[in-house]
Design a protein around this motif. Structure first.
Motif, PDB file in Angstrom:
ATOM      1  N   SER A 702      29.395  34.949  39.421  1.00 20.39           N
ATOM      2  CA  SER A 702      30.642  35.061  38.667  1.00 20.39           C
ATOM      3  C   SER A 702      30.357  34.659  37.226  1.00 20.39           C
ATOM      4  O   SER A 702      29.684  33.666  36.975  1.00 20.39           O
ATOM      5  N   LEU A 717      36.150  36.052  28.604  1.00 19.52           N
ATOM      6  CA  LEU A 717      36.995  36.551  29.695  1.00 19.52           C
ATOM      7  C   LEU A 717      36.142  36.639  30.947  1.00 19.52           C
ATOM      8  O   LEU A 717      34.950  36.960  30.876  1.00 19.52           O
ATOM      9  N   ILE A 718      36.788  36.381  32.080  1.00 16.82           N
ATOM     10  CA  ILE A 718      36.032  36.452  33.330  1.00 16.82           C
ATOM     11  C   ILE A 718      35.666  37.912  33.591  1.00 16.82           C
ATOM     12  O   ILE A 718      36.482  38.810  33.391  1.00 16.82           O
ATOM     13  N   LEU A 721      33.138  38.569  39.913  1.00 16.37           N
ATOM     14  CA  LEU A 721      33.439  37.623  40.984  1.00 16.37           C
ATOM     15  C   LEU A 721      32.162  37.212  41.705  1.00 16.37           C
ATOM     16  O   LEU A 721      31.218  37.987  41.790  1.00 16.37           O
ATOM     17  N   GLU A 722      32.194  36.015  42.235  1.00  9.51           N
ATOM     18  CA  GLU A 722      31.018  35.534  42.956  1.00  9.51           C
ATOM     19  C   GLU A 722      31.026  36.050  44.389  1.00  9.51           C
ATOM     20  O   GLU A 722      32.050  36.022  45.064  1.00  9.51           O
ATOM     21  N   ASN A 723      29.879  36.548  44.832  1.00  9.37           N
ATOM     22  CA  ASN A 723      29.723  36.918  46.238  1.00  9.37           C
ATOM     23  C   ASN A 723      28.461  36.251  46.763  1.00  9.37           C
ATOM     24  O   ASN A 723      27.358  36.755  46.600  1.00  9.37           O
ATOM     25  N   MET A 766      38.604  46.801  44.496  1.00  9.07           N
ATOM     26  CA  MET A 766      39.721  45.901  44.792  1.00  9.07           C
ATOM     27  C   MET A 766      40.966  46.457  44.125  1.00  9.07           C
ATOM     28  O   MET A 766      40.889  47.288  43.221  1.00  9.07           O
ATOM     29  N   ALA A 767      42.100  45.953  44.537  1.00  7.92           N
ATOM     30  CA  ALA A 767      43.353  46.347  43.892  1.00  7.92           C
ATOM     31  C   ALA A 767      43.274  45.938  42.423  1.00  7.92           C
ATOM     32  O   ALA A 767      42.839  44.827  42.105  1.00  7.92           O
ATOM     33  N   VAL A 768      43.667  46.838  41.534  1.00  4.51           N
ATOM     34  CA  VAL A 768      43.562  46.564  40.101  1.00  4.51           C
ATOM     35  C   VAL A 768      44.368  45.320  39.722  1.00  4.51           C
ATOM     36  O   VAL A 768      44.004  44.572  38.828  1.00  4.51           O
ATOM     37  N   SER A 769      45.457  45.074  40.460  1.00  5.14           N
ATOM     38  CA  SER A 769      46.312  43.929  40.120  1.00  5.14           C
ATOM     39  C   SER A 769      45.622  42.586  40.372  1.00  5.14           C
ATOM     40  O   SER A 769      46.126  41.549  39.966  1.00  5.14           O
ATOM     41  N   THR A 770      44.446  42.587  40.991  1.00  4.32           N
ATOM     42  CA  THR A 770      43.715  41.326  41.134  1.00  4.32           C
ATOM     43  C   THR A 770      42.985  40.988  39.843  1.00  4.32           C
ATOM     44  O   THR A 770      42.397  39.925  39.712  1.00  4.32           O
ATOM     45  N   GLY A 771      42.979  41.926  38.891  1.00  2.00           N
ATOM     46  CA  GLY A 771      42.293  41.692  37.619  1.00  2.00           C
ATOM     47  C   GLY A 771      40.844  42.149  37.638  1.00  2.00           C
ATOM     48  O   GLY A 771      40.131  42.020  36.660  1.00  2.00           O
ATOM     49  N   PHE A 772      40.402  42.690  38.763  1.00  2.00           N
ATOM     50  CA  PHE A 772      39.010  43.136  38.891  1.00  2.00           C
ATOM     51  C   PHE A 772      38.993  44.521  39.525  1.00  2.00           C
ATOM     52  O   PHE A 772      39.832  44.828  40.367  1.00  2.00           O
ATOM     53  N   SER A 773      38.036  45.338  39.107  1.00  2.00           N
ATOM     54  CA  SER A 773      37.971  46.641  39.752  1.00  2.00           C
ATOM     55  C   SER A 773      37.206  46.553  41.075  1.00  2.00           C
ATOM     56  O   SER A 773      37.327  47.438  41.911  1.00  2.00           O
ATOM     57  N   TYR A 775      33.695  44.377  43.399  1.00  2.00           N
ATOM     58  CA  TYR A 775      32.509  43.531  43.365  1.00  2.00           C
ATOM     59  C   TYR A 775      31.447  44.143  44.263  1.00  2.00           C
ATOM     60  O   TYR A 775      31.742  45.037  45.062  1.00  2.00           O
TER      61      TYR A 775
ATOM     62  N   TYR B 121      47.367  42.539  34.242  1.00  2.25           N
ATOM     63  CA  TYR B 121      46.796  41.837  35.393  1.00  2.25           C
ATOM     64  C   TYR B 121      45.446  41.204  35.054  1.00  2.25           C
ATOM     65  O   TYR B 121      45.049  40.215  35.661  1.00  2.25           O
ATOM     66  N   ASN B 126      42.878  35.920  34.424  1.00  2.24           N
ATOM     67  CA  ASN B 126      42.227  34.917  33.571  1.00  2.24           C
ATOM     68  C   ASN B 126      43.081  33.660  33.458  1.00  2.24           C
ATOM     69  O   ASN B 126      42.571  32.545  33.547  1.00  2.24           O
TER      70      ASN B 126
END
Lengths: 1050, 212
Positions: A702, A717-718, A721-723, A766-773, A775, B121, B126
């Motif tokens: 991450s 900005l993040i 994600l860590e896997n 992932m769902a875009v609403s999680t803030g990530f496309s 992992y 989002y 963040n």
């Protein structure tokens, strides 16, 4: 010395023969199947003790006692020949492959060919150097079954992409591992002079490649460079001169008249559709071509290429050009940027030799290849030194070093940018001039020079405000790189007659270093950086990697049993450093340094690190040269995975049985060799890629990306994600094969493979609403299955004439057996990755032809209700319904593909002809679509637009062409990918050695080569070998080279 | 012979050097998630990054002309609400917002529906990583300032989302709002369903209260 002794001895024998009997004298020459003299072969008269040996020219003469007629010729490594004696006889001796232990380079060592339980293809130097290529990856095509290659770009120095036995991965790399002289190679392949290569071995299955565990899953290409041999110093001088031209013809596009007519019809139908009465539509269409949003002729018809105003030029009923009109000018942009007969020159000097203790080889090479696109070129200075020395009777050591300085002048390619000439010049409508023209068509001159036309009022698709010819000269792209590779080893072994006989300890150290300076410059006058008065980006990219391994091996034969065992440790470290900066604002053009510019617009640096630590072992066992068993085990730790998941264990087991060595086969004279073999193993892949295809070394971690400063305050900005569960992608690889040699003329190999990739390194959305496309996660499975056949035989074998044929063929079936496991697909444009289907299948609307009444494209569509039930298919012209009813329509994968190699020799002439073919598969030709559909105003048109629907009742397959419409992809857009290509024709003449003897030359060969000669496809202009997914784009066209060479040895 | 012995000893010694620590590699231009939020200074950096995202275009997958930070969304809303008249298509940017025809590029990740969803989002995820440190950091004036900004930014993002993707609260409070996330995203995070409009506004209000 030995030869002389033999001569003296045979003279003695002869003289004895002279005394004891009445004799007749016979003389002759012994040659091998290549026409070379066979030296020191013993010649004896059957049933007597009379004999002699051949001299350095293969000549012999001896006296035959009365009553004896048969001569016997023998030499180690050759098959014995018995023939009746005659005057001036010519005897051909064939090499004996049963006796000759053919040694091949394999993972971490060498192996006798017949003891090898895996699957591998060997390509020797003579085959490689026939191809006039700067990058040896382009020489592989057609010479190894089951190995797919792309054509590679025409940019000088660029290579081809290789896939060994299918596509192993989706988001990880499917490229094979390159190994140079036993050590994985990180340099650029174009830094290796193909003349320095002794052979290439392509390892295809687990038994062959599992020892490269971490990186061997997609096959291994082992490049072995030449080494010195003990004996007289040998000097080899090679020169080659050639010219390049397009290997694939241009698409058939319309001329000025055709283009104007096609645009007229589009506009006319558009007018009718918007309500204009059909009888007035023609006049309205001409008006729309002169002014309005979609006008093509520019301001005041300055881009009307004819000497007549549009109103008089175009017939408002038929759209035909007035036959009285003549062209004011005729410019072909693409032709203009293409160089005429760009020159290719290559010179190579190598010297090798040595004695029992020390052997050396060094070479110098120079290559200068001008590109088909003006201003592009590739230049390489290369040098290689190799020394192997016996330091002590137990200790051997050696060093092999390569240095190459590569200079590439490149161009923007592959994008839909104005500065990409393959886009903007290729798609330029034929009506637009390159230089500004006066009303009479003559050039406008300023200060005695022609003025480039920047076409502010060209159609919006014809790069207005831009001139791709000017861009070519005024912008600059280039890379200069220094490449260094070193391979060194020290070997402790050769303990014959001691207690530890057979034991060997080797330490290898290999290093690859590349320092590349990359530049992109946009001129201050026009084009990409006009607004900022020019821009310059410079970067240096430093790659440094090394591999260090220590291998302990034990190889001994006890009676019928042979054991070859090895254990070792290996450490690999890769480091990449980037440093780049960009500035804008130049006082004037032609300044290529950052100091000359004003504003800093960017500056960045970073480092990438990648390490692998491994322990490896191998055990081979053979019994009576009949039964062979082999196994390997390797444990790899990769820095790309988290602690706890980073170690992966890879293994293989293989066996082969040489039936021909069995007693029951011994009497079957016509079978020279018959081997069956099988292997299975698991290999790994950690080669995760970013979306843009670059290496991703830290996929599991991450991170916060620091490139987000808020003015002067640092910001982050993040970004990922860590896997902690991320681990190796695994590749189970089964190989079954049969190899045979029959009648000492025909060799055959048949192999069947089944590769199964599990734990695919996939980007999990992932769902875009999680803030990530999404992992990276190990999910999904894929299989690649296929058959490979290689047949090679001597059709005609006579002393003067030989004809050999090698046929290769392979099939490949790919299937994504599991994706995310939840019925989600990966859709990328017109391609889909779906469970149960071939990777990158085409996913397009199903065409139902063109409506003769309206000219609309029709589709087969269906409706889906809330429960997911599909309705009966029906025909519609609704684009969105068609898009919603897309279906899978094949893929690029061929049904069968391969090569045909013919080799002829007549006396001192040799001729080889390499053809490749592919049957089945489909291509979605994006470039052709760009020409066919008038997506943008002012772009060139394909001749097929003549077939477009024009009037009610027209029956055709090309719909009404609406300017600016986005035509959705249908099954009609998929073109058969089958092709037949003549890849190489080489004609050589070796000047007989007796002529050269006097001047101290041992051999001189002259040759003429046509490389990448011609390709027959289903659509003129299309390159079905552009990529593995069956697309095309605006790229540097592949080139053909016609060249003449000289190969001098002394 | 002696020389050779020395040579072999040297190679043997080098071979024995353990390399396992070499398998830990990190990028030099990025900061590991664990280190970044060790203290409020890192939290402030994340907020600075969020502020930057509000005025630059390079955070999304493309179509920068229409995605130049918060002002692009303000302008899109003005155009959709006829507060801002657009006479001609020009190069096409914003034209489809003005014509309320953005639905056609719903499947393109550079289009208006996707990008608006994406930026807010992104800001929320963040903000959530910073807010999660509330009980980790020792309470100081600085930590409170950073957390306050994070709550405010989250409220800000949700207020835009609820306005873009649902009718006004006056139309009904029980209608579907937008998905609510208050915890940092991890691999286990599932896409949340749309909550109620009231739930979204309640979160916005409590976040604003906490930001003081």
């Amino acid at each position: 010395m030995k030869k002389k002794l033999m001569l003296i001895l045979s003279c003695l024998l002869l003289s004895i023969g002279f005394i004891v009997a009445q004799t007749s004298r016979v003389a002759g020459t012994v040659i091998d199947s290549n026409g070379e003299p066979v030296v020191s072969a013993s010649v004896s008269v059957k049933g007597t003790t009379v004999g002699t040996v051949t001299d350095t020219e293969g000549k012999f003469s001896l006296n035959i006692p009365d009553g004896k007629t048969t001569l016997v010729f023998t030499l180690i490594g050759m098959q014995s020949v018995e023939v009746a004696a005659s005057q001036n006889m010519r005897v051909v001796m064939e090499s004996d492959e049963r006796l000759l232990d053919e040694v091949m380079v394999v993972a971490y060592g060498t192996a006798k060919k017949e003891s090898f339980t895996g699957s591998a293809d060997v390509i020797k130097n003579d085959k490689i150097t026939k191809r006039t290529v700067a990058n040896v990856t382009k020489a592989i095509e057609g010479l190894a079954a089951g190995v797919k290659t792309t054509s590679g770009s025409g940019q000088p120095g660029e290579g081809a992409s290789i896939r060994v036995r299918g596509m192993g991965s989706i988001n990880a790399s499917s490229n094979p591992l390159y190994v140079v002289d036993g050590v994985p190679y990180d340099g650029s392949i174009s830094a290796i002079n193909p003349n320095d290569i002794a052979s290439m071995t392509i390892l295809k299955d687990a038994s062959a490649g599992a020892l490269y565990g971490a990186r061997g899953a997609n096959g291994v290409i082992m490049i072995t460079t030449k080494r010195g041999e003990s004996g007289k110093m040998q000097v080899n001088l090679k020169a080659n001169w050639g010219v390049a031209s397009r290997a694939i013809p241009r698409y058939e596009t319309m001329n000025e008249a055709g283009y104007i007519e096609s645009i007229f019809h589009s506009n006319r139908i558009d007018q009718i559709r918007s309500g204009v009465a059909p009888e007035n539509a023609g006049t309205a269409a001409i008006a729309a071509m002169v002014s309005g949003a979609n006008y093509i002729f520019g301001e005041n018809e300055m881009y009307n290429p004819y000497n007549m105003k549009a109103a008089d030029l175009i017939d408002p009923v038929t759209g035909k050009i007035n036959p009285k009109a003549t062209l004011r000018y005729h410019d072909d942009w693409y032709d203009f940027v293409t160089a005429d007969n760009p020159l290719r020159q290559e010179y190579d000097l190598s010297v090798s030799g040595g004695n029992d203790k020390t052997k050396y080889m060094y070479s110098l090479g120079y290559l200068n290849e001008e590109g088909l696109l003006k201003t592009t070129k590739f230049e390489r200075f290369s040098g290689r030194v190799g020394v192997d020395s016996e330091l002590h009777k137990w200790v051997k050591s050696g060093l092999n070093i390569n240095f190459a300085k590569n200079t590439s002048n490149t161009a923007n390619t592959g994008t839909s940018a104005n500065s990409n000439t393959f886009y903007s010049a290729q798609l330029m409508s034929p009506i637009y001039p390159i230089y500004e023209r006066n009303a009479d068509g003559s050039y406008k001159m300023e200060n005695g020079e022609k003025v480039f036309d920047y076409g502010g009022s060209r159609g919006s698709g014809a790069s207005p405000g831009f001139n791709s010819v000017a861009t070519l000269y005024d912008d600059k792209y280039g890379t200069e790189s220094d490449n260094f590779s070193g391979r060194t080893y020290i070997e402790l072994g050769n303990f014959k007659n001691t207690a530890i006989d057979g034991l060997k300890l080797v330490a290898n150290f290999g290093v690859d270093y590349q320092n590349a300076a990359v530049m992109t410059y946009y001129n201050p006058y026009f084009g990409n950086s006009e607004a900022v008065k020019g821009s310059l980006t410079k970067s240096t990219r430093r790659t440094f990697s090394f591999t260090f391994n220590q291998l302990l091996s034990y190889n001994r034969t006890f009676n019928d049993h042979t054991i070859d065992a090895m254990v070792g440790h290996e450490f690999y470290r890769y480091q990449y450093n980037y440093l780049g900066s960009s500035k804008t604002g130049f006082p004037f053009g032609g300044l290529y340094e950052l100091n000359a510019a004003t504003n800093i617009t960017g500056g960045s640096s970073y480092q990438d690190l990648y390490t692998i630590d491994a322990v490896l072992s191998r055990l081979n066992y053979s019994y009576q040269d009949k039964y062979y068993l082999s196994g390997s085990l390797r444990s790899d730790g990769s820095s790309r995975f988290p602690k706890g998941k980073r170690w992966g264990t890879f293994w293989s087991a293989g066996a082969s049985w040489r039936l021909s060595q069995e007693d029951f086969m011994k009497d079957v004279e016509w079978v020279d060799n018959l081997t069956v073999k099988a292997s299975y193993g698991v290999q790994g892949n950690d080669n995760i890629l970013n979306e843009d295809g670059t290496q991703l070394y830290y996929a599991w971690q991450s991170f916060y990306d620091l490139a987000w400063p808020n003015s002067t305050l640092s910001g982050a900005l993040i970004s990922s994600l860590e896997n902690t569960g991320l681990k190796w992608e695994k590749n189970g690889n089964l190989n079954l094969g049969v190899e045979a040699r029959l009648f000492n003329r025909l060799s055959a190999s048949f192999e069947l493979f089944n590769r199964k990739t599990t734990d695919l390194l996939l980007f999990y959305p992932m769902a875009v609403s999680t803030g990530f496309s999404g992992y990276y996660r190990n999910v999904g499975e894929m299989t690649n299955k296929g058959i490979e056949i290689t047949l090679s035989g001597d059709v005609i074998k006579t002393p003067d004439f030989n004809w050999g044929i090698t046929l290769m063929g392979s099939t490949l079936k790919n299937k994504v057996t599991k994706l995310y496991g939840d019925n989600r697909d990966i859709i990328d444009g017109a391609r889909i990755i779906r469970e149960g289907e071939t990777l990158y299948s085409f996913y397009v609307a199903k065409s139902a032809g063109v409506d003769p009444a309206t000219g609309d494209q029709l589709y087969w569509a269906y409706d889906t209700d809330a429960n997911g039930n599909k309705s009966e298919p029906y025909i519609t012209n609704d684009d969105s319904k068609a898009q919603a009813s897309r279906e899978i329509a094949g893929s690029r994968l061929s049904d069968f593909e391969g090569s045909i190699l013919n080799e002829f020799r007549y006396k001192d002439f040799d001729l080889s002809l390499l053809c490749t073919y592919s049957i089945g598969g489909k291509v979605l030709d994006g470039v052709y679509r760009g020409f066919l559909y008038p997506g943008y105003v002012g772009q060139a048109a394909h001749k097929d637009r003549e077939r477009a629907w024009k009037n009610p009742g027209d029956i055709t397959d090309v719909p009404y062409l609406e300017i600016g419409k986005n035509y959705i992809t249908t099954t009609d857009d998929l073109i058969d990918a089958s092709y037949f290509a003549i890849k190489n024709i080489t004609l050589g003449y070796t000047i007989p050695s007796k002529i050269l003897k006097g001047v101290g030359i041992s051999s001189l060969r002259l040759s003429a080569t046509a490389d990448n000669l011609i390709m027959f496809t289903h659509l003129k202009g299309m390159n079905p070998q552009y990529n593995f997914t069956g697309g095309t784009t605006y790229v540097y066209a592949p080139s053909r080279t016609i060249s003449f060479g000289l190969d001098l040895k002394f | 012979m002696k020389k050779i012995l020395y040579l072999l000893t040297f190679i043997g010694a080098v071979s024995l050097i353990s390399c396992s620590s070499e398998l830990e590699t990190n990028p030099t231009d990025k900061i590991s998630g664990q280190i970044m939020l060790n203290n409020p200074d890192g939290g402030q950096a994340v907020l600075n990054g969020m502020y930057r995202a509000l005025y630059v275009s390079d955070w999304g997958p493309g179509w920068e002309g229409e995605n130049s930070g918060i002002m692009a969304y303000v302008q899109a809303a003005d155009l959709m609400g006829e507060d801002h008249i657009m006479l001609a298509a020009g190069q096409g940017w914003f034209w489809y917002d003005y014509r309320l025809q953005v639905a056609s590029d719903y499947s393109d990740d550079r289009g208006r529906p996707y990008q608006t969803w994406n930026i807010f989002y992104t800001l929320i995820s963040n903000a959530n990583t910073v807010i999660a440190q509330e009980n980790v950091w020792t309470k100081t004036a600085k930590s409170q300032a950073v957390l306050g900004q994070a709550y405010a930014m989250r409220a800000f993002a949700y207020s835009y989302l609820i306005q873009f993707y649902q009718q006004s609260i006056a139309e009904g409070t029980d209608q579907a709002g937008v998905p609510i996330y208050t915890k940092p995203t991890t691999l286990e995070t599932e896409g949340a369903p749309r909550g109620k409009i009231t739930d979204v506004y309640t979160l916005i209000n409590t976040d604003i209260d906490k930001s003081f």
